[in-house]
Write a protein that holds these residues in place. Structure first.
Motif, PDB file in Angstrom:
ATOM      1  N   ASP A 116       0.819  -1.215   0.000  1.00 48.48           N
ATOM      2  CA  ASP A 116       0.000   0.000   0.000  1.00 48.48           C
ATOM      3  C   ASP A 116       0.852   1.264   0.000  1.00 48.48           C
ATOM      4  OD1 ASP A 116      -2.348  -1.388   0.007  1.00 48.48           O
ATOM      5  OD2 ASP A 116      -2.783  -1.069   2.127  1.00 48.48           O
ATOM      6  N   ASP A 117       1.907   1.260   0.787  1.00 46.62           N
ATOM      7  CA  ASP A 117       2.775   2.431   0.884  1.00 46.62           C
ATOM      8  C   ASP A 117       3.348   2.795  -0.482  1.00 46.62           C
ATOM      9  OD1 ASP A 117       2.418   2.367   3.691  1.00 46.62           O
ATOM     10  OD2 ASP A 117       4.085   0.964   3.896  1.00 46.62           O
ATOM     11  N   VAL A 118       3.861   1.796  -1.178  1.00 53.06           N
ATOM     12  CA  VAL A 118       4.506   2.017  -2.465  1.00 53.06           C
ATOM     13  C   VAL A 118       3.474   2.314  -3.546  1.00 53.06           C
ATOM     14  CG1 VAL A 118       6.020   0.976  -4.198  1.00 53.06           C
ATOM     15  CG2 VAL A 118       6.437   0.558  -1.770  1.00 53.06           C
ATOM     16  N   ARG A 119       2.368   1.562  -3.573  1.00 53.44           N
ATOM     17  CA  ARG A 119       1.329   1.789  -4.593  1.00 53.44           C
ATOM     18  C   ARG A 119       0.731   3.180  -4.476  1.00 53.44           C
ATOM     19  NH1 ARG A 119       0.319  -3.663  -3.482  1.00 53.44           N
ATOM     20  NH2 ARG A 119      -1.242  -3.151  -1.922  1.00 53.44           N
ATOM     21  N   ASP A 120       0.535   3.678  -3.266  1.00 50.72           N
ATOM     22  CA  ASP A 120      -0.004   5.030  -3.087  1.00 50.72           C
ATOM     23  C   ASP A 120       0.890   6.074  -3.738  1.00 50.72           C
ATOM     24  OD1 ASP A 120      -2.153   4.034  -1.714  1.00 50.72           O
ATOM     25  OD2 ASP A 120      -1.419   4.615   0.278  1.00 50.72           O
ATOM     26  N   VAL A 121       2.199   5.931  -3.581  1.00 51.74           N
ATOM     27  CA  VAL A 121       3.139   6.875  -4.189  1.00 51.74           C
ATOM     28  C   VAL A 121       3.034   6.811  -5.716  1.00 51.74           C
ATOM     29  CG1 VAL A 121       5.604   7.364  -4.528  1.00 51.74           C
ATOM     30  CG2 VAL A 121       4.730   6.833  -2.255  1.00 51.74           C
ATOM     31  N   VAL A 122       2.965   5.604  -6.262  1.00 52.69           N
ATOM     32  CA  VAL A 122       2.868   5.422  -7.714  1.00 52.69           C
ATOM     33  C   VAL A 122       1.578   6.043  -8.245  1.00 52.69           C
ATOM     34  CG1 VAL A 122       2.557   3.679  -9.533  1.00 52.69           C
ATOM     35  CG2 VAL A 122       4.350   3.388  -7.803  1.00 52.69           C
ATOM     36  N   TYR A 123       0.451   5.720  -7.636  1.00 54.68           N
ATOM     37  CA  TYR A 123      -0.833   6.217  -8.139  1.00 54.68           C
ATOM     38  C   TYR A 123      -0.953   7.738  -7.995  1.00 54.68           C
ATOM     39  CZ  TYR A 123      -2.248   1.348  -8.397  1.00 54.68           C
ATOM     40  OH  TYR A 123      -2.334   0.022  -8.698  1.00 54.68           O
ATOM     41  N   ARG A 124      -0.477   8.284  -6.887  1.00 58.03           N
ATOM     42  CA  ARG A 124      -0.519   9.741  -6.717  1.00 58.03           C
ATOM     43  C   ARG A 124       0.286  10.435  -7.816  1.00 58.03           C
ATOM     44  NH1 ARG A 124       1.715  10.195  -1.612  1.00 58.03           N
ATOM     45  NH2 ARG A 124       0.526   8.563  -0.644  1.00 58.03           N
ATOM     46  N   TYR A 125       1.448   9.891  -8.100  1.00 53.34           N
ATOM     47  CA  TYR A 125       2.294  10.481  -9.130  1.00 53.34           C
ATOM     48  C   TYR A 125       1.614  10.395 -10.506  1.00 53.34           C
ATOM     49  CZ  TYR A 125       6.319  11.607 -11.990  1.00 53.34           C
ATOM     50  OH  TYR A 125       7.153  12.210 -12.883  1.00 53.34           O
ATOM     51  N   LEU A 126       1.062   9.246 -10.829  1.00 54.06           N
ATOM     52  CA  LEU A 126       0.425   9.078 -12.139  1.00 54.06           C
ATOM     53  C   LEU A 126      -0.789   9.989 -12.302  1.00 54.06           C
ATOM     54  CD1 LEU A 126       0.724   5.217 -12.562  1.00 54.06           C
ATOM     55  CD2 LEU A 126       1.926   6.969 -13.875  1.00 54.06           C
ATOM     56  N   TYR A 127      -1.638  10.077 -11.284  1.00 57.24           N
ATOM     57  CA  TYR A 127      -2.814  10.949 -11.375  1.00 57.24           C
ATOM     58  C   TYR A 127      -2.413  12.418 -11.519  1.00 57.24           C
ATOM     59  CZ  TYR A 127      -6.334   7.403 -10.387  1.00 57.24           C
ATOM     60  OH  TYR A 127      -7.165   6.330 -10.470  1.00 57.24           O
ATOM     61  N   LYS A 128      -1.333  12.799 -10.863  1.00 54.75           N
ATOM     62  CA  LYS A 128      -0.910  14.196 -10.877  1.00 54.75           C
ATOM     63  C   LYS A 128      -0.142  14.563 -12.150  1.00 54.75           C
ATOM     64  CE  LYS A 128       1.583  17.492  -7.984  1.00 54.75           C
ATOM     65  NZ  LYS A 128       2.378  17.656  -6.767  1.00 54.75           N
ATOM     66  N   ASN A 129       0.692  13.658 -12.663  1.00 55.00           N
ATOM     67  CA  ASN A 129       1.631  14.014 -13.725  1.00 55.00           C
ATOM     68  C   ASN A 129       1.360  13.403 -15.095  1.00 55.00           C
ATOM     69  OD1 ASN A 129       3.356  15.617 -12.022  1.00 55.00           O
ATOM     70  ND2 ASN A 129       3.940  13.690 -11.061  1.00 55.00           N
ATOM     71  N   VAL A 130       0.461  12.457 -15.208  1.00 52.36           N
ATOM     72  CA  VAL A 130       0.179  11.848 -16.507  1.00 52.36           C
ATOM     73  C   VAL A 130      -1.231  12.240 -16.933  1.00 52.36           C
ATOM     74  CG1 VAL A 130      -0.055   9.671 -17.769  1.00 52.36           C
ATOM     75  CG2 VAL A 130       1.738   9.922 -16.054  1.00 52.36           C
ATOM     76  N   PRO A 131      -1.336  13.109 -17.937  1.00 57.98           N
ATOM     77  CA  PRO A 131      -2.661  13.535 -18.381  1.00 57.98           C
ATOM     78  C   PRO A 131      -3.474  12.347 -18.900  1.00 57.98           C
ATOM     79  CG  PRO A 131      -0.921  14.832 -19.449  1.00 57.98           C
ATOM     80  CD  PRO A 131      -0.258  13.731 -18.687  1.00 57.98           C
ATOM     81  N   GLY A 132      -4.708  12.277 -18.481  1.00 60.89           N
ATOM     82  CA  GLY A 132      -5.603  11.220 -18.937  1.00 60.89           C
ATOM     83  C   GLY A 132      -5.425   9.886 -18.251  1.00 60.89           C
ATOM     84  N   PHE A 133      -4.608   9.819 -17.202  1.00 55.56           N
ATOM     85  CA  PHE A 133      -4.471   8.553 -16.475  1.00 55.56           C
ATOM     86  C   PHE A 133      -5.817   8.211 -15.874  1.00 55.56           C
ATOM     87  CE2 PHE A 133      -3.546   6.082 -12.612  1.00 55.56           C
ATOM     88  CZ  PHE A 133      -2.901   5.009 -13.190  1.00 55.56           C
ATOM     89  N   SER A 134      -6.292   7.008 -16.167  1.00 54.38           N
ATOM     90  CA  SER A 134      -7.682   6.692 -15.832  1.00 54.38           C
ATOM     91  C   SER A 134      -7.875   5.702 -14.707  1.00 54.38           C
ATOM     92  CB  SER A 134      -8.392   6.171 -17.077  1.00 54.38           C
ATOM     93  OG  SER A 134      -7.786   4.971 -17.495  1.00 54.38           O
ATOM     94  N   GLY A 135      -6.860   5.269 -14.073  1.00 55.36           N
ATOM     95  CA  GLY A 135      -7.091   4.386 -12.936  1.00 55.36           C
ATOM     96  C   GLY A 135      -6.393   3.063 -13.042  1.00 55.36           C
ATOM     97  N   THR A 136      -6.834   2.148 -12.190  1.00 52.13           N
ATOM     98  CA  THR A 136      -6.097   0.905 -11.984  1.00 52.13           C
ATOM     99  C   THR A 136      -6.957  -0.329 -12.166  1.00 52.13           C
ATOM    100  OG1 THR A 136      -6.632   0.996  -9.661  1.00 52.13           O
ATOM    101  CG2 THR A 136      -4.588   2.053 -10.340  1.00 52.13           C
ATOM    102  N   VAL A 137      -7.923  -0.278 -13.075  1.00 52.43           N
ATOM    103  CA  VAL A 137      -8.819  -1.422 -13.217  1.00 52.43           C
ATOM    104  C   VAL A 137      -8.067  -2.666 -13.677  1.00 52.43           C
ATOM    105  CG1 VAL A 137     -10.835  -2.300 -14.450  1.00 52.43           C
ATOM    106  CG2 VAL A 137     -10.802   0.047 -13.640  1.00 52.43           C
TER     107      VAL A 137
END
Length: 186
Positions: A116-137
């Motif tokens: 969880d610790d590591v995944r949170d960092v990855v997802y926060r970065y992707l949502y903030k810095n990658v336009p159109g990132f749509s999630g983790t389905v």
């Protein structure tokens, strides 16, 4: 008459096997915690790391979360607690795993981290810095450990109607402070 004899023999064998299984329980403890277990194995640091990265802190299913119970004689004792509740004084596991402290601390100094610790960092970065990132389905994360750095290969598959789109990302994250050291999109 033969059928009754066979049933009686099967019953006796069943009781015998049940008694030997119960007597096979062994105990390990450090004064505060007592662990009952059937078998004991040494776990590799890589297996420990991969298991920790795949599990969640909020995992509630009994017997699924790998936990470190205590340290004794420079060895960590860990396993999957089969008893419900948070009574940390008595623990029951099928397999008690051990890892020498020197091996674990040398290869993975921040062994307290979970996925969880590591995944949170990855997802926060992707949502903030990658336009159109749509999630983790439909996503896959592959973790590799290099002492204080975790390499993550992340594959995100999105579908819009029948069109499938795959995006590949690579992260290098410091285990000390969970800062992203490197990011690449393929």
């Amino acid at each position: 008459m033969k059928t009754k004899q066979k049933l009686f023999i099967y019953f006796i064998l069943f009781i015998f096997s049940l008694c030997t299984k119960i007597s096979a329980q062994q105990l390990e403890g450090n004064g505060n915690v007592t662990i009952s277990y059937i078998q004991k194995k040494e776990m590799s640091v890589e297996d420990f790391f991969q298991t920790r990265m795949k599990q969640s802190k909020k995992y509630k299913v009994v017997g699924k979360k790998l936990e470190i119970f205590f340290e004794k004689d420079n060895t960590f004792f860990l396993g999957r607690n089969m008893l419900p509740g948070n009574d940390k004084k008595s623990v029951k596991v099928d397999t008690l795993y051990t890892i020498p402290k020197m091996n674990l601390v040398a290869a993975f100094p921040d062994y307290h981290l979970e996925g969880d610790d590591v995944r949170d960092v990855v997802y926060r970065y992707l949502y903030k810095n990658v336009p159109g990132f749509s999630g983790t389905v439909n996503s896959t994360l592959i973790y590799k450990l290099d002492k204080n750095i975790i390499d993550i290969d992340y594959e995100n598959v999105t579908r819009k109607y029948i069109i499938k789109k795959t995006a590949l990302y690579h992260f290098k994250i410091s285990t000390d402070d969970l800062k992203i050291l490197d990011f690449k999109k393929y």
